[in-house]
Write an enzyme that holds these catalytic residues in place. Sequence first.
Site, PDB file in Angstrom:
ATOM      1  N   SER A   1      -8.073 -11.388  -3.712  1.00  0.00           N
ATOM      2  CA  SER A   1      -7.541 -12.655  -3.181  1.00  0.00           C
ATOM      3  C   SER A   1      -7.762 -12.735  -1.667  1.00  0.00           C
ATOM      4  O   SER A   1      -7.964 -13.827  -1.130  1.00  0.00           O
ATOM      5  CB  SER A   1      -6.049 -12.786  -3.509  1.00  0.00           C
ATOM      6  OG  SER A   1      -5.291 -11.836  -2.778  1.00  0.00           O
ATOM      7  N   ASN A   2      -7.774 -11.606  -0.968  1.00  0.00           N
ATOM      8  CA  ASN A   2      -8.080 -11.632   0.462  1.00  0.00           C
ATOM      9  C   ASN A   2      -9.550 -11.983   0.688  1.00  0.00           C
ATOM     10  O   ASN A   2      -9.871 -12.753   1.599  1.00  0.00           O
ATOM     11  CB  ASN A   2      -7.739 -10.280   1.101  1.00  0.00           C
ATOM     12  CG  ASN A   2      -6.277 -10.163   1.441  1.00  0.00           C
ATOM     13  OD1 ASN A   2      -5.804 -10.815   2.362  1.00  0.00           O
ATOM     14  ND2 ASN A   2      -5.562  -9.370   0.683  1.00  0.00           N
TER      15      ASN A   2
ATOM     16  N   ARG B   1     -17.129  12.508  -0.326  1.00  0.00           N
ATOM     17  CA  ARG B   1     -16.833  11.202   0.289  1.00  0.00           C
ATOM     18  C   ARG B   1     -17.980  10.784   1.202  1.00  0.00           C
ATOM     19  O   ARG B   1     -18.368   9.626   1.255  1.00  0.00           O
ATOM     20  CB  ARG B   1     -15.539  11.296   1.126  1.00  0.00           C
ATOM     21  CG  ARG B   1     -14.262  11.337   0.313  1.00  0.00           C
ATOM     22  CD  ARG B   1     -13.041  11.465   1.225  1.00  0.00           C
ATOM     23  NE  ARG B   1     -11.817  11.564   0.447  1.00  0.00           N
ATOM     24  CZ  ARG B   1     -11.166  10.512  -0.047  1.00  0.00           C
ATOM     25  NH1 ARG B   1     -11.626   9.304   0.164  1.00  0.00           N
ATOM     26  NH2 ARG B   1     -10.065  10.682  -0.757  1.00  0.00           N
TER      27      ARG B   1
ATOM     28  N   MET C   1      -9.319   0.673  -1.886  1.00  0.00           N
ATOM     29  CA  MET C   1      -8.369   1.802  -1.907  1.00  0.00           C
ATOM     30  C   MET C   1      -9.067   3.150  -1.763  1.00  0.00           C
ATOM     31  O   MET C   1      -8.896   4.042  -2.603  1.00  0.00           O
ATOM     32  CB  MET C   1      -7.535   1.722  -3.190  1.00  0.00           C
ATOM     33  CG  MET C   1      -6.864   0.384  -3.415  1.00  0.00           C
ATOM     34  SD  MET C   1      -5.981  -0.194  -1.960  1.00  0.00           S
ATOM     35  CE  MET C   1      -4.308   0.208  -2.441  1.00  0.00           C
TER      36      MET C   1
ATOM     37  N   ILE D   1     -10.145   6.117   1.446  1.00  0.00           N
ATOM     38  CA  ILE D   1     -10.210   6.515   2.861  1.00  0.00           C
ATOM     39  C   ILE D   1     -11.677   6.752   3.190  1.00  0.00           C
ATOM     40  O   ILE D   1     -12.394   7.368   2.397  1.00  0.00           O
ATOM     41  CB  ILE D   1      -9.375   7.791   3.099  1.00  0.00           C
ATOM     42  CG1 ILE D   1      -7.889   7.476   2.887  1.00  0.00           C
ATOM     43  CG2 ILE D   1      -9.613   8.347   4.499  1.00  0.00           C
ATOM     44  CD1 ILE D   1      -6.983   8.686   2.947  1.00  0.00           C
TER      45      ILE D   1
ATOM     46  N   ASN E   1      -9.160  -3.421   8.263  1.00  0.00           N
ATOM     47  CA  ASN E   1      -8.464  -3.320   6.976  1.00  0.00           C
ATOM     48  C   ASN E   1      -7.207  -4.178   7.004  1.00  0.00           C
ATOM     49  O   ASN E   1      -6.595  -4.328   8.069  1.00  0.00           O
ATOM     50  CB  ASN E   1      -8.072  -1.853   6.724  1.00  0.00           C
ATOM     51  CG  ASN E   1      -7.324  -1.667   5.413  1.00  0.00           C
ATOM     52  OD1 ASN E   1      -7.782  -2.123   4.361  1.00  0.00           O
ATOM     53  ND2 ASN E   1      -6.158  -1.032   5.493  1.00  0.00           N
TER      54      ASN E   1
ATOM     55  N   HIS F   1      -3.355  -4.546   5.504  1.00  0.00           N
ATOM     56  CA  HIS F   1      -2.308  -3.736   4.872  1.00  0.00           C
ATOM     57  C   HIS F   1      -1.042  -4.584   4.734  1.00  0.00           C
ATOM     58  O   HIS F   1      -0.645  -5.259   5.692  1.00  0.00           O
ATOM     59  CB  HIS F   1      -2.007  -2.492   5.710  1.00  0.00           C
ATOM     60  CG  HIS F   1      -0.975  -1.615   5.095  1.00  0.00           C
ATOM     61  ND1 HIS F   1      -1.238  -0.805   4.017  1.00  0.00           N
ATOM     62  CD2 HIS F   1       0.330  -1.436   5.397  1.00  0.00           C
ATOM     63  CE1 HIS F   1      -0.137  -0.166   3.667  1.00  0.00           C
ATOM     64  NE2 HIS F   1       0.835  -0.542   4.487  1.00  0.00           N
TER      65      HIS F   1
ATOM     66  N   ASP G   1      -4.448   3.752   6.929  1.00  0.00           N
ATOM     67  CA  ASP G   1      -3.540   2.764   7.536  1.00  0.00           C
ATOM     68  C   ASP G   1      -3.068   3.190   8.919  1.00  0.00           C
ATOM     69  O   ASP G   1      -1.879   3.160   9.234  1.00  0.00           O
ATOM     70  CB  ASP G   1      -2.317   2.533   6.627  1.00  0.00           C
ATOM     71  CG  ASP G   1      -2.715   2.119   5.222  1.00  0.00           C
ATOM     72  OD1 ASP G   1      -2.039   2.506   4.266  1.00  0.00           O
ATOM     73  OD2 ASP G   1      -3.752   1.428   5.111  1.00  0.00           O
TER      74      ASP G   1
ATOM     75  N   GLU H   1      -1.153 -12.636   4.429  1.00  0.00           N
ATOM     76  CA  GLU H   1      -2.365 -11.842   4.589  1.00  0.00           C
ATOM     77  C   GLU H   1      -3.582 -12.763   4.612  1.00  0.00           C
ATOM     78  O   GLU H   1      -4.517 -12.572   5.388  1.00  0.00           O
ATOM     79  CB  GLU H   1      -2.501 -10.854   3.425  1.00  0.00           C
ATOM     80  CG  GLU H   1      -1.488  -9.733   3.405  1.00  0.00           C
ATOM     81  CD  GLU H   1      -1.717  -8.802   2.223  1.00  0.00           C
ATOM     82  OE1 GLU H   1      -0.741  -8.483   1.528  1.00  0.00           O
ATOM     83  OE2 GLU H   1      -2.889  -8.425   1.988  1.00  0.00           O
TER      84      GLU H   1
HETATM   85  C1  GRF Z   1      -3.389  -6.536  -0.508  1.00  0.00           C
HETATM   86  O1  GRF Z   1      -1.979  -6.651  -0.532  1.00  0.00           O
HETATM   87  C2  GRF Z   1      -3.824  -5.659   0.646  1.00  0.00           C
HETATM   88  O2  GRF Z   1      -2.990  -5.762   1.788  1.00  0.00           O
HETATM   89  C3  GRF Z   1      -3.704  -4.292   0.056  1.00  0.00           C
HETATM   90  O3  GRF Z   1      -4.174  -4.436  -1.266  1.00  0.00           O
HETATM   91  C4  GRF Z   1      -3.919  -5.774  -1.714  1.00  0.00           C
HETATM   92  C5  GRF Z   1      -5.223  -6.328  -2.199  1.00  0.00           C
HETATM   93  O4  GRF Z   1      -5.051  -7.608  -2.699  1.00  0.00           O
HETATM   94  N1  GRF Z   1      -4.431  -3.290   0.779  1.00  0.00           N
HETATM   95  P1  GRF Z   1      -6.358  -8.468  -3.088  1.00  0.00           P
HETATM   96  O5  GRF Z   1      -7.247  -7.584  -3.923  1.00  0.00           O
HETATM   97  O6  GRF Z   1      -7.020  -8.914  -1.820  1.00  0.00           O
HETATM   98  O7  GRF Z   1      -5.775  -9.624  -3.851  1.00  0.00           O
END
Ligand code: GRF
Length: 226
Positions: free
Chosen positions: A14-15, A66, A91, A93, A108, A110, A146, A175
């Site tokens: 969604s971001n 990694r 998700m 590092i 990033n 958060h 973070d 966000e």
């Molecule tokens: C968001 O809340 C972001 O801050 C966190 O993971 C979530 C991801 O949401 N790191 P989306 O996949 O962007 O909907």
Amino acid sequence: MTLPIGVLVSGSGSNLQSIIDRIGEGTLDAEVRVVISNKSGAYGLERAAQAGIPTRVLQHGDYSSREEFDADMVSVLRDHGVKAVVMAGFMRIITPVFLNAFPERVINIHPALLPSFPGVDGQGDAAEYGVRIAGCTVHFVDEKMDHGPVVIQAAVPAQAGESREELAERILKMEHRILPQAVQWLAEDRITVKGRHVHVEEKGRKEAAQEKDFPSLVNPALEEGF
Ligand code: GRF
């Protein structure tokens, strides 16, 4: 200048969608060149496909380290001419292999007011703790989870009797406002980083007035009396 960006996702995206939408509205000077996910089932890949954006799935389990995984991501991003990287619900590092490829160009999002509540469930931990002011943070990425210098934060007051899901939903909405804003500042090349401190270069009065529309936004630029 249109900033060519790469977006890393692991989930719903969604971001990512908020960035795609702002670009579509013509209010974000960026172009999403490629979306990479370490999860083949991430809905973020579907959102990218619907927007006609190239996607790649790199499963971190297929790599022996990694660094190897990051090196592959870097080459995919470079192949698409990416200049800055947005971790939007990614998700993993990342290592110096990745950070050195995009110095001060990896951000990033958060869902908590860092340094409080780092980790995979920031908004849930904040709700559990019973904070009165929750929120979200966009920060530069360093080798720790973070942890990097803060670019922009937004406060989201918790409402009495609200469930963690309801609070998380309202944080997510915020966000979707601060992440595109941070990308826009990168695109305008207005950000400088000194140690842990991020400075956002002042803009002309008009733009400053527009930015003032952002309620409860706490960022270096506004604190300078805009
Ligand atoms: C968001 O809340 C972001 O801050 C966190 O993971 C979530 C991801 O949401 N790191 P989306 O996949 O962007 O909907």
